[in-house]
Design an enzyme around this catalytic site. Structure first.
Site, PDB file in Angstrom:
ATOM      1  CG  ASN A 170      -2.310  -0.481   0.892  1.00  0.00           C
ATOM      2  OD1 ASN A 170      -3.067   0.210   0.209  1.00  0.00           O
ATOM      3  ND2 ASN A 170      -2.625  -1.674   1.320  1.00  0.00           N
ATOM      4  CG  ASN A 217      -7.722  -8.944   0.195  1.00  0.00           C
ATOM      5  OD1 ASN A 217      -8.444  -9.887  -0.143  1.00  0.00           O
ATOM      6  ND2 ASN A 217      -6.646  -8.599  -0.492  1.00  0.00           N
ATOM      7  CB  CYS A 247      -7.931  -2.975   8.011  1.00  0.00           C
ATOM      8  SG  CYS A 247      -9.583  -2.262   7.958  1.00  0.00           S
ATOM      9  CB  SER A 248      -7.222  -0.940   3.561  1.00  0.00           C
ATOM     10  OG  SER A 248      -6.313  -1.968   3.336  1.00  0.00           O
ATOM     11  N   GLY A 298     -10.534   0.813   7.247  1.00  0.00           N
ATOM     12  CA  GLY A 298     -11.066   0.884   8.598  1.00  0.00           C
ATOM     13  C   GLY A 298     -12.537   0.594   8.711  1.00  0.00           C
ATOM     14  CD1 TRP A 299     -14.416  -0.652   4.767  1.00  0.00           C
ATOM     15  CD2 TRP A 299     -15.042   1.488   4.613  1.00  0.00           C
ATOM     16  NE1 TRP A 299     -14.147  -0.233   3.489  1.00  0.00           N
ATOM     17  CE2 TRP A 299     -14.531   1.083   3.367  1.00  0.00           C
ATOM     18  CE3 TRP A 299     -15.518   2.803   4.752  1.00  0.00           C
ATOM     19  CZ2 TRP A 299     -14.457   1.936   2.260  1.00  0.00           C
ATOM     20  CZ3 TRP A 299     -15.447   3.645   3.652  1.00  0.00           C
ATOM     21  CH2 TRP A 299     -14.923   3.210   2.417  1.00  0.00           C
ATOM     22  CG  ASP A 300     -14.488  -4.280   5.009  1.00  0.00           C
ATOM     23  OD1 ASP A 300     -13.956  -3.865   3.973  1.00  0.00           O
ATOM     24  OD2 ASP A 300     -15.732  -4.298   5.175  1.00  0.00           O
ATOM     25  NE  ARG A 301      -8.484  -6.330   6.158  1.00  0.00           N
ATOM     26  CZ  ARG A 301      -7.556  -6.322   5.208  1.00  0.00           C
ATOM     27  NH1 ARG A 301      -6.657  -7.288   5.155  1.00  0.00           N
ATOM     28  NH2 ARG A 301      -7.519  -5.337   4.323  1.00  0.00           N
ATOM     29  NE  ARG A 304     -16.668  -4.914   2.406  1.00  0.00           N
ATOM     30  CZ  ARG A 304     -16.215  -4.149   1.412  1.00  0.00           C
ATOM     31  NH1 ARG A 304     -16.795  -4.179   0.220  1.00  0.00           N
ATOM     32  NH2 ARG A 304     -15.179  -3.350   1.622  1.00  0.00           N
TER      33      ARG A 304
END
Lengths: 659, 324
Positions: A250, A275, A338-339, A341-344, A384
């Protein structure tokens, strides 16, 4: 209705997965919101309802002698295999469903037409059931270290964040805005969980736009502010939930992760969770294993290993455990990202909170947790879970994984959760069903623009109303498992992760234990309570009677009536026991049909039918493993028939004759 | 349901009038029966070379033979050892764990045993046909199948007393060579030729049934664990020797105490009973899909993972039921 080419097809066969020769003939209906299959048999006329929102994919297979097969795969893991006699009809149904399952406007979704017959006041009350302000207050903020921040009140700083977030006292508006410019999607560090016992906190954000060498004073100050908000520790952990390689890659795109040299007093940690694309593929592979016909043990275990699914679940859990430990045992604050900030990030923060705080293991607390870390913090539900037709690469089972982590914990700590497995399954179901408005859109901003709360109903109110079905009989708030933090075993612990057949094989009744211990124990508990109350009342009456010196025979007989009620329950098992197909080669004997009506396993829910006279919906729709399906929706035609949202296939008679 | 050992047909296809008559009298005129041979068709054929064999169709016309190969002997012991090794290895990643679990093949053996027992039960219950079960010696997989089939079919075998009776009948008196089979267990490097965990496999299958039918067995996991332990090393004489003849020669009944006597004492029984038990007259048909068969954690992970939380849960269940 303009998308429906063929509203009705007759003589359709619904196949059973486990025993492919068994098919039921019936009529297929397409409505604006559902696909409905009604069995022909005169006694049962069993119905299978599937919401369009639940449809994940439709597959039209090659026409055979018996007709044209159509396979509908749902997001709640139901798989429906139909055989439509005419190829032309099949094609029409296929085209219609493709369009119906991919709505382009929110207004097409069921939640906008769903009518549970509640008035405006009740609808509002339903939405107020979960109040995040109350939750933050319960945690202990605002206080000397944390304050509410309204710099985002018009979503001007970050459009995927809520209007109100909590930040450290020493973080000024200038620092917040500056930090947000240095974070992917402007998702600056904000409070997720505050531990009032030791002032440690869990904060969440997205990745910094650090590239190879960029710095941002305000962002560094923001992290310092978080550290200062916890006087008990002189450093904070920064946890990047991505694999190191991905995070490093990244950097080439101008993003990346925090450099320990630039940020004073941080300890940086990678916890590699893969991911969304890897997770999507992992689930896909696991579902393929579930669709195998008569797999051997090897096929199954290899398939499960090959999918990597349990490995990912464990990775999420390990991350949550690390953070919970840091907060509870070391008293150190943690910033998670994470990337974007809304999943992991959401997964890991909510698992950690669940481990740390017994409140989130209560039914209400769990709803609050999802509302806080998933809904308010801008998890992209629409992208999602495909509310609307969109980019298939955005689809990923992120919240499903979180829900599974909760189930895995429930299996390890059976007394620690106020709710049961059915609660989790129903929540997952409704995340995809779009029957309620809680999980629409991608952010709070979008939901407010669409006026979701005025036009739809809240799932939480619906679940709360039916909470008796979702209770765990083994839960006691004073139980030792519920004092403080949960400590799952860290290693060795691979074997603790089980395949969740209750979720992924939900609709295959033959697979599950035929007798529900949860329901039985709940009934036992209820009866005990009833008896105790009855005893109290009788005790008082006896006192009064003794005072007035009148003998009363009525007392005795009433007591006996009550105790008769429950005893019968467990003996009502006769219906569900039919063998599956154990053998392939007994050719010469005709198969015997079962001597009893083996159809309805639903009667096997041991006591619901007997005790719960209040809500007739429940007994009609109980299926044995998940109990109560969604009930209060009405068919659009107002027919008032009760949808059973399972495939309706009960365990089968042994089939001796095989090809 | 009947059990025996293999017929000694041999390479010359010998016949035995008496054996044929015996099997003939069991069936009525025109009735058919099933022979479940727990060896593969090939293995059964090869057995002829060493004097054994199968019942030829021509001599036993009313019997239909089915082969359901079940693992026994050295390979089963290896399977057991591999599983135990995988369970105790703390360094395994999740992927490697599943791979090792699979390559031990233990769960496959559980699945096969349950399937075969269900098949036997099905023949009797659904087809109302008579069944003869045998392998080679009639002392291992044969007993596994007949005992399991009875647990499935017969509610009285699911009571505490009935289960003990079943064990006495189908394992002990039927001549399962406990002394040879339950010698050193999984950690030993000795790898004795005659050692094989058939009895453990049976207990595992019973545990699977108790998990799938939590209300149907009068006893719980405790009893099964206790039986496992006592089969290998015991203060009681119940599992000693290899058959009744040896026990008689060693004067076991005169010189030792019976495990059943111990287990049936009221204080002990309390620990063994299943609080959820409720007598029912059903046949319990388990699912043998892979998802339905689980690793028996209580046994294989007994010393590796703390059972505290699960014990607490059982205590809670007990409390709820007793309060009522």
């Amino acid at each position: 209705m303009e998308h429906i080419r063929m509203p009705k097809v007759e003589n359709v066969r619904l196949l059973d997965r486990l025993s492919s020769r068994k098919a039921v003939v019936g009529t297929l209906y397409l409505t604006a919101t559902h696909v409905i299959f009604v069995e022909n048999g005169s006694e049962t006329r069993k119905e299978t309802w599937v919401l369009h929102s639940q449809i994940s994919s439709i597959e039209k297979q090659a026409t055979t002698a018996t007709g044209c097969p159509l396979v509908i795969r749902c997001k709640n893991f139901q798989v429906i295999q139909l055989v439509i006699p005419q190829e032309r009809d099949c094609h029409d149904v296929y085209i219609s469903l493709i369009r119906l399952a991919r709505p382009v406007k929110y207004e097409e979704l069921y939640c906008f037409s769903f009518n549970p017959k509640l008035d405006k006041e009740e609808r509002e009350q339903g939405w107020k059931l979960v109040d995040l302000n109350e939750e933050y207050n319960r945690m202990g903020v605002p206080n000397n270290y944390w304050q509410i921040c309204d710099v985002n009140r018009d979503y001007g700083v970050c459009d995927s964040y809520p209007t109100e977030v909590y930040v450290p006292k020493s973080a000024t508006a200038h620092i917040i805005v500056g930090s947000s410019k240095f974070r992917s999607r402007r998702r600056f560090p904000a409070l997720s969980y505050y531990c009032k016992d030791n002032n440690a906190s869990i904060c969440r954000s997205s990745q910094p736009l650090s590239g190879f060498s960029a710095r941002c004073l305000e962002d560094e100050q923001m992290l310092q502010a978080i550290r200062k908000a916890n006087p008990g520790s002189d450093f904070i952990y920064v946890v990047d939930t991505r694999p190191k390689l991905n995070a490093m890659a990244n950097r080439a795109a101008g993003k990346g992760y925090e450099n320990e040299d630039n940020y004073s007093n941080i300890k940086f940690q990678f916890i590699g969770i893969e991911n969304i694309h890897v997770m999507r593929n992992s689930l896909q592979k696991m579902l393929e294993v579930c669709e195998l016909k008569s797999p051997s043990m090897s096929d199954f275990l290899w398939g499960l290993e090959n999918s990597g699914w349990l490995k990912h679940i464990k990775a999420i859990m390990d991350a949550g455990i690390f953070i919970a430990k840091a907060v509870a045992e070391e008293g150190v604050s943690v910033l998670v990202h994470c990337s974007d900030g809304w999943d992991r990030t959401a997964q890991v923060c909510s698992v950690a909170s669940l481990l740390l705080d017994p409140y989130y293991r209560t039914m209400k607390g769990f709803m609050v947790l999802i509302e806080k870390d998933w809904v308010s913090f801008g998890h992209k539900f629409n992208h999602r879970y495909g509310n609307l037709d969109g980019d298939p690469k955005e689809i990923s089972p992120v919240i499903d994984q979180f829900i599974e982590c909760v189930w895995q914990l429930m299996e390890q700590f059976p007394c620690a959760f106020e709710f049961n497995e059915r609660f989790l399954i129903h929540i997952q179901h409704h995340i995809y069903s779009c029957q309620f408005g809680n999980f629409l859109c991608n952010s709070q901003k979008e939901r407010r623009e669409l006026k979701i709360q005025e036009r739809t109903y809240s799932l939480w109110a619906h679940l709360w109303k039916n909470r008796a079905d979702y209770l765990n009989p083994l839960y006691r708030s004073d139980h030792s498992q519920n004092q403080g933090t949960l400590h799952p075993q860290i290693a060795p612990c691979n074997f603790l992760y089980k395949f969740w057949s209750g979720m992924y094989n939900r609709f295959e009744k033959g697979l599950h234990p035929r007798q529900s211990v949860t329901d039985y124990l709940m009934a036992v508990k209820e009866e005990t309570q009833q008896l105790e109350e009855e005893l109290e009342v009788l005790g008082e009456r006896l006192e009064n009677l003794q005072k007035s010196q009148l003998g009363d025979n009525k007392v005795k007989s009433k007591q006996q009536d009550q105790s008769k009620q429950l005893r019968l329950s467990t003996s009502n098992n006769s219906l569900a026991n039919t063998p599956q197909e154990y053998s392939n080669d007994l050719k010469s004997f005709p198969s015997r049909s079962p001597s009893q009506g083996d159809e309805e396993d639903s009667a096997l829910i041991l006591t619901q039918d007997n005790l719960k006279s209040s809500d007739p919906d429940l007994s009609a729709n109980s299926d044995q493993e998940s109990g109560v399906e969604d009930l209060s929706c009405r068919s659009p035609s107002g027919g008032g028939c009760l949808p059973s949202e399972d495939s309706g296939k009960d365990s089968d008679e042994a089939v001796f004759l095989a090809g | 349901m009947l059990r025996s050992s293999q017929p000694l047909t041999g390479p010359n296809r010998r016949r035995c009038r008496e054996d044929e008559m015996l099997l003939g009298t069991i069936l009525d005129e025109g009735e058919r029966g099933f022979i479940i041979d727990t060896r593969s068709a090939q293995a059964a054929k090869q057995a002829r070379m060493t004097g054994g064999g199968t019942e030829p169709k021509s001599s036993y016309p009313q019997w239909r033979r089915l082969h359901r190969p079940l693992e026994r002997g050295r390979p089963l012991q290896e399977s057991f050892a591999k599983l135990v090794e995988a369970c105790s290895d703390p360094s395994l990643s999740m992927d490697r764990w599943l791979g090792r679990l699979e390559s031990s093949r233990w769960l496959s053996h559980v699945k096969a045993a349950l399937s075969t027992a269900c098949l036997a039960a099905q023949c009797m219950d659904r087809e109302e046909a008579k069944v003869l079960v045998h392998g080679a010696e009639g002392t291992d997989t044969t007993l596994l199948v007949t005992a399991l089939a009875q647990v499935i079919l017969d509610p009285s075998c699911r009571t505490l007393a009935g289960f003990q009776g079943l064990l006495e009948r189908e394992w002990i008196q039927a001549g399962h060579p406990f002394h040879l089979r339950c010698a050193h267990s999984a950690y030993s490097h000795a790898r004795l030729k005659q050692e094989a965990p058939l009895f453990l496999l049976f207990l595992d299958c019973v545990w699977q049934l108790s998990r799938q039918f939590p209300f149907s067995l009068e006893f719980g996991e405790h009893l099964l664990l206790s039986l496992f332990e006592n089969a290998y090393a015991s203060a009681y004489g119940t599992f000693l020797c290899n058959n009744e003849k040896e026990r008689s020669l060693c004067k076991v009944k005169e010189s030792t105490h019976s495990l059943w006597a111990r287990l049936n004492r009221p204080e002990e029984q309390q620990k063994l009973l299943n609080p959820l038990y409720s007598h029912n007259t059903l046949v319990i048909w388990p699912s043998v899909e892979p998802q339905s068969i689980q690793l028996w954690q209580g046994l294989f992970l007994r010393w590796i993972r703390p059972s505290q939380h699960l014990d607490e849960a059982w205590a809670e269940i007990q409390r709820l039921v007793e309060e009522n």
